[in-house]
Design a protein around this motif. Structure first.
Motif, PDB file in Angstrom:
ATOM      1  N   PRO A   7     -37.122 -40.877  58.657  1.00 41.44           N
ATOM      2  CA  PRO A   7     -35.877 -41.170  58.007  1.00 41.44           C
ATOM      3  C   PRO A   7     -35.367 -42.432  58.701  1.00 41.44           C
ATOM      4  N   ARG A   8     -34.539 -43.287  57.992  1.00 35.37           N
ATOM      5  CA  ARG A   8     -33.975 -44.324  58.341  1.00 35.37           C
ATOM      6  C   ARG A   8     -32.258 -44.264  58.422  1.00 35.37           C
ATOM      7  N   ALA A   9     -31.851 -45.007  59.485  1.00 36.77           N
ATOM      8  CA  ALA A   9     -30.227 -44.787  59.517  1.00 36.77           C
ATOM      9  C   ALA A   9     -29.534 -45.393  57.810  1.00 36.77           C
ATOM     10  N   TRP A  10     -28.388 -44.734  57.584  1.00 39.72           N
ATOM     11  CA  TRP A  10     -27.893 -45.061  56.536  1.00 39.72           C
ATOM     12  C   TRP A  10     -27.239 -46.589  56.561  1.00 39.72           C
ATOM     13  N   GLY A  11     -27.522 -47.341  55.729  1.00 40.90           N
ATOM     14  CA  GLY A  11     -27.103 -48.765  55.618  1.00 40.90           C
ATOM     15  C   GLY A  11     -25.703 -48.764  55.140  1.00 40.90           C
TER      16      GLY A  11
END
Length: 331
Positions: free
Chosen positions: A326-330
């Motif tokens: 998962p990636r951090a929300w942009g």
């Protein structure tokens, strides 16, 4: 006479009667206009060196996955060591050094990420099976040069196809590469294993050290000398050296190739590749366009296997992370 024609004439005058002459090649699938400077085999060597698959070898595992340190072998440095050993033998036997070099440089173009661990996974999961020697031929015939392949000569492709196991190459130059491949990897794998703390020099059986020598250089020189002394119409080590060669290979299989310390990360690598295979088999539209075309023209499994086998170790990890982490929300 052109420079190429002068070189071809020099081959006819100076090479062994058992050598493969560039002027007598069985040719290419698509005829090419002759080069005024390079022979057919020199041209093949250059095409391999300049292709994308060759450049990717620098980021593909030899034995140790993602090794820490700059001195461990990669698939590229292995390839260069094979070429050096094979050329030394070919020159001494007055065989065709250019053909030998071209086969050497192309022999591992189809290797998977994560070394033989990756090859094992693709062989298990792909309905077509997987052998890196056959894939190397597919790379130069079908995958390179935007699907047109490198259009190499028959002799180079035959040597690549037969470098690992099974049927011997038709040319003596190809048979040299089969020996050079194993001589290179057995000896550099010892050096890498010692550096990694997986093996000690004292672990090598004393009779092998007595017969072959105590250093990597000594062992390689002993094998090369034995081949030169025992070969004429075929490539041979001689019985005593062949026995030592086989014993050294068995020793490395037990001490290094199946050693948990050396292979501890392979399970993770195989899990990663299995996931990627399933993902792209179920979502072929996520593959690059060139592989989507292969899926349409041939079949989906063939395309997925081509795509994954061409990945470097770090690219395979990056794709897996993109899909799974998962990636951090942009925002």
């Amino acid at each position: 006479m052109t420079i190429r024609e002068q070189t071809e004439e020099l081959e006819r005058k100076t090479l062994s009667s058992f050598a493969t002459l560039a002027s007598e090649t069985k040719g290419r699938v698509r005829p090419d206009e002759p080069c005024p400077i390079r022979t057919n085999f020199q041209r093949d060597r250059d095409r391999i060196i300049h292709c994308k698959s060759f450049r990717r070898l620098k980021h593909k595992t030899q034995v140790f996955l993602s090794p820490e340190g700059d001195h461990y072998r990669t698939r590229l440095t292995h390839t260069l060591e094979v070429s050096q050993i094979a050329r030394t033998i070919a020159r001494a036997l007055r065989l065709n050094e250019d053909l030998t070099e071209a086969i050497s440089l192309g022999h591992d173009l189809g290797h998977t990420p994560f070394g033989h661990a990756g090859e094992q996974v693709l062989d298990e999961i792909c309905p077509h099976g997987y052998r890196h020697s056959a894939q190397s031929v597919r790379v130069v015939e079908r995958l390179e040069n935007d699907g047109r392949g490198l259009n190499l000569t028959w002799e180079v492709k035959n040597g690549i196809a037969c470098h690992s196991s099974g049927k011997e190459a038709e040319t003596l130059e190809g048979r040299i590469v089969r020996y050079a491949d194993k001589i290179a990897y057995m000896n550099h794998d010892i050096e890498d294993a010692v550096r990694a703390g997986v093996l000690r020099e004292d672990d090598i059986p004393w009779d092998l050290k007595y017969l072959l020598g105590r250093t990597k250089s000594d062992r390689i020189t002993t094998f090369i000398t034995a081949i030169i002394e025992n070969s004429s119409d075929n490539i041979r080590l001689g019985q005593e050296m062949q026995d030592a060669y086989n014993k050294l290979n068995r020793f490395l299989f037990d001490a290094v190739y199946t050693n948990p310390s050396a292979k501890g990360e392979e399970g993770k690598a195989q899990t990663l590749l299995r996931y990627l295979y399933r993902y792209f088999a179920s979502s072929p539209e996520k593959m690059p366009e060139e592989y989507q075309k292969i899926a349409q023209q041939e079949d989906l499994d063939r395309a997925v296997c081509d795509y994954i086998s061409g990945m470097t170790d770090r690219y395979a990890v990056a794709v897996y992370e993109e899909l799974m982490i998962p990636r951090a929300w942009g925002i």
